[in-house]
Scaffold this motif. Structure first.
Motif, short mmCIF file in Angstrom:
data_model
loop_
_atom_site.label_atom_id
_atom_site.label_comp_id
_atom_site.label_asym_id
_atom_site.label_seq_id
_atom_site.Cartn_x
_atom_site.Cartn_y
_atom_site.Cartn_z
N ALA A 1 31.41 42.94 38.69
CA ALA A 1 32.71 42.78 38.04
C ALA A 1 32.80 43.64 36.79
O ALA A 1 33.84 44.26 36.51
CB ALA A 1 32.95 41.31 37.71
N ARG B 1 33.42 47.20 37.82
CA ARG B 1 34.79 47.41 38.28
C ARG B 1 35.78 47.37 37.12
O ARG B 1 36.77 48.12 37.09
CB ARG B 1 35.14 46.36 39.33
N LYS C 1 44.93 44.29 37.74
CA LYS C 1 43.65 44.64 38.35
C LYS C 1 42.51 43.82 37.75
O LYS C 1 41.63 43.32 38.48
CB LYS C 1 43.37 46.13 38.19
N ILE D 1 40.02 40.92 39.65
CA ILE D 1 38.56 40.97 39.59
C ILE D 1 38.01 39.61 39.15
O ILE D 1 37.03 39.10 39.71
CB ILE D 1 38.09 42.10 38.65
N SER E 1 38.25 37.11 41.94
CA SER E 1 37.19 37.27 42.94
C SER E 1 35.90 36.59 42.49
O SER E 1 35.14 36.07 43.31
CB SER E 1 36.93 38.76 43.22
#
Length: 280
Positions: free
Chosen positions: A67, A70, A80, A84, A87
């Motif tokens: 994470a 990203r 975005k 993340i 998730s």
């Protein structure tokens, strides 16, 4: 693949170190002798459990590391970044946030915790992390949301490797450990408990004792041999011992329990993992 390689590594190491768990020893923390019957059973149960827990911890750690990577490209705010964090929560964490270099929560998920955006992160966690900006796992704390959890923190770096903030994810250790340990206890004579190095019980087969301080809670005061073993567990990464435990509230019936322990953890925050059984 990650968990399989972790299992093999830990298994090999523990097989080398089995004598330090007490397979060849007769004494214990109290100077008494332990039964040597089926010591291999309890030791190898501990070995397998340690591998499973450490592998799962490594997996959780890898999720937060991914994470952070990203977020380096996505930024700490915006849709975005939010996806993340979502998730992470879908992978077993109960809350996640991005944090500014000043320690302010920028983006928080899940949605019921978004009111915390703009607030300051727990200062115990942040002050420990910001000194080195290295990956970090906290001891258990009470979150503002009301949950008891450990927090994993990873730095977020820009594409130019500049520190831009951090990502954190919260995990209740009792739920994490219960999911791994409970199925493995079925049909065995063992009990399991896990403590921090300050003596706080993170997990116990008897869930009523979770959250208590082993060395200072009045519940354990009648059990000096248990306290002796607890002190030894905190001081030593692995070992064995025994203690007496009363079976009734009148303190008239007791039994001797054997205990073997080892260590799991992340980023220098160690947990002692103990397996016990009634002495034969």
């Amino acid at each position: 693949m990650m968990r399989r390689s972790t299992f093999l590594f830990v298994s090999i190491v523990l097989m080398i170190l089995l004598p330090s768990l007490g397979l060849a020893a007769e004494g214990n923390a109290t100077g008494e002798k332990l039964s040597t019957d089926s010591n291999d059973d309890i030791a190898f149960f501990l070995l397998q459990l340690q591998a499973e827990i450490q592998g799962s911890l490594n997996d959780r750690d890898a999720l937060v590391a991914d994470a952070a990577e990203r977020l380096s490209a996505a930024g700490l705010e915006g849709e975005k970044a939010r996806k993340i964090l979502q998730s992470l929560n879908a992978s077993g964490f109960i809350g996640a946030a991005t944090i500014s270099p000043q320690g302010k929560k920028l983006t928080v998920e899940p949605s019921q915790f978004r009111a915390a955006e703009g607030t300051i992160v727990n200062q115990t966690i942040w002050s420990s992390f910001i000194k080195s900006k290295d990956p970090f796992m906290s001891q258990i704390i009470r979150l503002v949301e009301g949950n008891d959890a450990v927090t994993l923190v990873y730095p977020v770096l820009s594409p130019a490797d500049n520190f831009t903030g951090a990502v954190c994810a919260n995990m209740p250790p009792n739920e994490f450990l219960e999911a791994i340990i409970a199925p493995k206890l079925e049909g065995t004579p063992f009990d399991v408990w896990v403590i921090q190095k300050d003596g706080r019980i993170l997990y116990d087969s008897n869930s009523d004792e979770e959250g208590l301080m082993l060395l200072s809670d009045p519940l354990f005061k009648p059990y000096p041999t248990l306290l002796d073993v607890g002190r030894k567990m905190i001081a030593e990464r692995s070992g064995m011992g025994s203690y007496n435990f009363f079976l009734d509230e009148e303190y008239t019936q007791n039994e001797t329990k054997e205990v073997y322990w080892t260590t799991v953890g992340l980023h220098g925050n160690d947990w002692r993992l103990a397996v016990t059984r009634a002495a034969e």
